[in-house]
Enzyme design. Structure first.
Site, PDB file in Angstrom:
ATOM      1  CB  SER A 144      -0.882   0.082   1.399  1.00  0.00           C
ATOM      2  OG  SER A 144      -1.551   1.113   1.286  1.00  0.00           O
ATOM      3  CE1 TYR A 158      -3.958  -1.983   4.718  1.00  0.00           C
ATOM      4  CE2 TYR A 158      -3.247   0.011   4.237  1.00  0.00           C
ATOM      5  CZ  TYR A 158      -3.832  -1.013   4.142  1.00  0.00           C
ATOM      6  OH  TYR A 158      -4.075  -1.427   2.460  1.00  0.00           O
TER       7      TYR A 158
END
Ligand SMILES: NC(=O)c1ccc[n+]([C@@H]2O[C@H](COP(=O)([O-])OP(=O)(O)OC[C@H]3O[C@@H](n4cnc5c(N)ncnc54)[C@H](OP(=O)(O)O)[C@@H]3O)[C@@H](O)[C@H]2O)c1
Length: 252
Positions: A144, A158
């Site tokens: 990401s 995350y």
């Protein structure tokens, strides 16, 4: 240039929705046989297997459970005999403000790290061991933008999980290149999937689009072709690299 993945077996985790489904479709279109991994969404996974054809097969496992990560790779091997490419795509994002209860925060942290990082580690370990015995293979990790730009405070775990994934991918690329094993990262920004839906519904699409250099939100189909390209081998000398697909929202 024609990309032909005929004869290749590719295991895609989290193929039952969003980016994983788009990746699976693109791989199958290029001729690959796809292992469609899912956890809860059996209906989507089985419909996708029917749509893809060409020997595609669905495999269920809960990547929050270490034993199920190991058995996933074995199940896929049992079905396909060999696996040429592993795509670590499955992932979760859990809202977890630091102001909340510490116990809950730690629990959410651990779950996020387990599904996004430890599971990818267990699967990569199995893949590397298999690839060493079978003259190589490729691992493609869907990380990401958050790994590089950082995320908002509610999503520290995350960002940390995706940063760990990048470090793992680079380490595998450097350590096992001589075994003909290549490892890559694809780092999407905001992509229109179930994962992003809550944010879009809460804040509106224009907030996200305003952050981009381009004039529309990234779709799963904007991410998938890069995975086909990496899986094919034409990018092997870029092993260890990260390809950003974030519509110019974070250029580094
Ligand atoms: N969407 C974005 O904006 C964005 C941005 C950057 C990176 N990414 C990354 O892209 C990847 C795909 O995300 P997406 O947006 O396509 O999300 P998504 O639509 O929510 O799909 C997530 C997938 O992961 C699987 N999964 C979740 N928890 C699991 C578990 N415990 N065990 C096994 N599988 C599990 C789901 O399977 P079931 O539904 O079958 O349970 C589903 O197939 C993720 O790694 C995500 O971090 C997404």
């Amino acid at each position: 240039m024609n990309i032909d993945l005929s004869g290749m077996h590719v295991l895609v985790t989290g193929a039952s929705s969003g980016i994983g489904t788009a990746i699976s479709r693109a791989l199958a279109l290029a001729g690959a046989t796809v292992g469609v991994h899912y956890n809860r969404n059996a209906e989507n996974a089985k419909a996708l297997v029917r749509e893809l054809g060409n020997g595609a097969c669905a495999f269920r496992s809960n990547l929050a459970i270490p034993e199920e990560c190991s058995s996933l790779f074995l199940d896929a091997l049992e079905k396909f005999d060999t696996i040429d490419v592993l795509v670590n795509n499955a992932g979760i994002i859990i809202n977890s403000p630091i102001e909340g209860d510490a116990g809950q925060w730690i629990e959410k942290w651990n779950t996020t790290i387990m599904v996004n990082l430890t599971a990818a580690g267990i699967l990569s370990r199995a893949a590397v061991n298999h690839f060493i015995e079978h003259d190589g293979g490729r691992i493609i990790n869907i990380a990401s933008r958050a790994a590089f730009r950082g995320d908002t405070p509610d999503y520290l775990a995350y960002a940390a999980s995706k940063g760990g994934m990048v470090a793992m991918s680079r380490s595998i690329a450097r350590a096992y290149g001589k075994d003909n094993i290549k490892s890559f990262v694809v780092a999407p920004g905001f992509v229109r999937t179930g994962m992003a839906r809550q944010f879009i519904e809460q804040y509106g699409e224009s907030i996200v689009v305003d952050d981009l250099a381009l004039n529309r939100l990234t779709e799963p189909e904007d991410v998938a072709p890069t995975v086909v390209f990496l899986a094919s081998g034409v990018m092997d000398h870029a092993t260890g690299c990260t390809i950003d697909i974030n519509a110019g929202s974070y250029v580094k």
